[in-house]
Design a protein around this motif. Sequence first.
Motif, short mmCIF file in Angstrom:
data_model
loop_
_atom_site.label_atom_id
_atom_site.label_comp_id
_atom_site.label_asym_id
_atom_site.label_seq_id
_atom_site.Cartn_x
_atom_site.Cartn_y
_atom_site.Cartn_z
N GLU A 97 8.16 11.43 -5.71
CA GLU A 97 7.17 12.12 -6.53
C GLU A 97 6.78 11.33 -7.79
O GLU A 97 6.14 11.89 -8.70
CB GLU A 97 7.65 13.52 -6.93
N PHE A 98 7.16 10.06 -7.88
CA PHE A 98 6.86 9.27 -9.09
C PHE A 98 5.36 9.04 -9.19
O PHE A 98 4.73 8.53 -8.27
CB PHE A 98 7.59 7.93 -9.02
N ASP A 99 4.77 9.45 -10.32
CA ASP A 99 3.35 9.18 -10.53
C ASP A 99 3.10 8.65 -11.94
O ASP A 99 2.01 8.77 -12.49
CB ASP A 99 2.51 10.44 -10.25
N GLY A 100 4.14 8.04 -12.51
CA GLY A 100 3.99 7.38 -13.80
C GLY A 100 3.45 5.97 -13.61
O GLY A 100 3.01 5.59 -12.52
N ASP A 101 3.52 5.18 -14.66
CA ASP A 101 3.06 3.80 -14.62
C ASP A 101 4.22 2.91 -14.21
O ASP A 101 5.14 2.66 -15.01
CB ASP A 101 2.52 3.40 -15.99
#
Length: 272
Positions: A260-264
């Motif tokens: 679910e990682f949606d960072g930079d």
Amino acid sequence: MPRILMTGASGGIGTRLRQLLPPIYPDLLLSDLTPPANLSSKENFRQADLADLAAVEAICEGVDGILHFGGFSVEGPWDAILQANIIGTYNLFEAARKKGVKRVVFASSNHAVGFYPRHTKIGPDVTARPDSRYGVSKVFGEAVGALYADKHGLGVTCLRIGNFGDEPLDQRRLSIWLKPEDLVQLCEIGLEHPDIHFEVLYGASYNERAWWDNSRAYQLGYRPVGKAEDHREHAMAEQARLKPDPVSDFYQGGAFCGIEFDGDAGRVWEPK
């Protein structure tokens, strides 16, 4: 001979410990939400839902020490984590207090600190950096354990378990592998060492590539027999089959960090 309760008896760790613990703790009471598929007539099992305080109090009756391996053991939806790992863990400690249990060994996880980079070596006293809802629940469990140790005098040991199994399965696990027999050692320390008040230890064998400073465990007498490098060839062969992932490959928590990682991904967090 003390009576020891082990929750999570039907899970992966519990199934293996059912084989290893009886010679050490013959009066072993097993519990889980569902009975183990291969439960023998010699084993003492009592079914209980951790989210039901009355049921947890019932299995804690007459118990001297608890090995708490029960709960939701992977990342999952919040409600499942909440019921099993948040409410369930609180119930376990509260029932232990009410029933006069002396020691609790809590199965925490490396995922409580999974967002530390792999090139950073950390001790047990670092700020929590959970990599998942599951990791958050383990941070909660450590905090509840500290509360019940300081406020109610319960002897609590939290084990940040790495990867439990007979051999490390890839390159990451060469750093965090935990041989089953070594987990038994750590359980014995938590249940029996006279100096235990509240401790956070890492559940890891002798791993030359370790990311964790586990010197406190060694001070308490821990002498692991598992050596990760004995399995290096197999682990690296399995690593070659895996696809690279810039997030999962950078942080200690591995795939739990990437879920679910949606960072930079180009701006990874580093400890100051």
